[in-house]
Design an enzyme around this catalytic site. Structure first.
Site, mmCIF file in Angstrom:
data_model
loop_
_atom_site.group_PDB
_atom_site.id
_atom_site.type_symbol
_atom_site.label_atom_id
_atom_site.label_comp_id
_atom_site.label_asym_id
_atom_site.label_seq_id
_atom_site.Cartn_x
_atom_site.Cartn_y
_atom_site.Cartn_z
ATOM 1 C CB CYS A 85 -0.917 0.018 1.216
ATOM 2 S SG CYS A 85 -1.950 1.510 1.293
ATOM 3 N NE ARG A 211 -5.425 1.110 -10.610
ATOM 4 C CZ ARG A 211 -4.575 1.895 -11.274
ATOM 5 N NH1 ARG A 211 -4.807 3.188 -11.367
ATOM 6 N NH2 ARG A 211 -3.507 1.380 -11.849
#
Length: 323
Positions: A85, A211
């Site tokens: 992340c 995504r």
């Protein structure tokens, strides 16, 4: 994906062919401190299996205890460690991709979690490095293997890149060649042809799609069909897409128990769906203001029978086949 990979979205992806699911990433500190809101992120249904709970944190003892608690509470099929992340508030606490700069700490965290939940598998997700001057994914992968990690997902960007620029699949391929465990590739996978191309080039064991699935969850079924047959199947026509959007909204309202809050929370999701629709810009403008199911239904009614039913991705099919 935080704020995206909730139970509803995961189950929709599963229906469209996703083989393995993971939860939104969850703070190990929140679990360690028995924060009730954090525990809500762990909720999943049996139909989602195999599913992993993804944890992030930097304290090895707390990560290990959090993983133990997760296993006791919800019995996932595996624990996934987020070492990738790039978000500042995670990195500032030495979580996520921050540990790519501190390999001894990363090894300690990984080994502690592996010991804590054995024999349950533990996997990890990494980026290729902190920045362009410290691309160390192959080294990190070997460290994770030594720590007992069962599989590694590699996102082909550095932390400094965030989500900008192109994913470096050459490095992903190098990681796959350097370790004896499955390596899953991630980054810039927007179509079935993308997955097939990268799989052929790198020999990856699997592909993680993030995504792209937000707006086109049918990418999983398209990819599986293409890998099995070499044929590109058309994406769903507009009526099926709008049916999916409306169903997603209704499920969100059901889950939240409050219509306006649920639909407001869906705005970003609706924006993602709109990218693969005709007249996407106008749709995004409308979606940015919705707060009731009736408003979404009205937009759907006005668009299902659009005179040009060819969407942007349908127009690109010849290029995908050619590649």
């Amino acid at each position: 994906m935080a704020g995206v990979s909730d139970k509803i979205f995961r189950q929709l992806c599963k229906e469209y062919g996703a083989d393995v699911l993971t939860t939104e990433f969850v703070s190990a500190e929140g679990i360690f401190r028995r924060n009730e809101r954090t525990r809500e992120y762990l909720d999943f249904d049996e139909i989602e299996r195999p599913i992993g709970v993804q944890l992030f944190g930097a304290d090895a003892e707390h990560m290990a205890e959090a993983a133990r608690q997760v296993v006791d509470w919800v019995r996932p099929d595996f624990i996934d460690l987020n070492f990738g992340c790039p978000v500042n508030k995670v990195v500032a606490k030495n979580g996520g991709s921050a540990l790519l700069k501190d390999c001894p700490a990363l090894a300690t965290v990984a080994a502690a979690v592996v010991r804590a939940v054995a024999p349950l598998p533990v996997t990890a997700k990494i980026r290729i490095g902190w920045d362009a001057d410290s691309v160390n994914a192959a080294r990190v992968a070997r460290i994770l293997v030594d720590a007992g990690i069962a599989a590694i997902t590699v996102h082909g960007r550095t932390r400094a890149q965030g989500y900008a620029g192109a994913a470096d699949w050459e490095v992903i391929g190098e990681v796959g060649a350097s370790v004896p465990i499955p390596v899953i590739g991630n980054g810039d996978l927007a179509s079935a042809a993308d997955v097939a191309k990268r799989r052929h080039e790198t020999g990856i064991a699997g592909a993680m799609i993030g995504r792209a699935a937000m707006g086109t969850p049918w990418i999983f079924s398209q990819t599986k069909h293409y890998l099995a047959t070499g044929e590109i199947i058309e994406p769903p026509h507009l009526p099926e897409r709008w049916s999916l959007i409306l169903r997603h909204c209704h499920l969100a309202v059901q889950e939240w128990g409050a219509e306006e809050a649920a639909i407001r929370s869906m705005r970003a999701r609706l924006m993602a769906y709109s990218r693969a629709m005709p007249d996407a810009k106008r749709l995004r403008e409308k979606f940015s203001h919705v707060s009731t199911l009736a408003e979404v239904e009205t937009i759907a009614e006005g668009n299902i029978f659009n005179s040009d039913n060819r969407t942007s991705d349908e127009q690109e099919i010849p290029a995908l086949v050619a590649s």
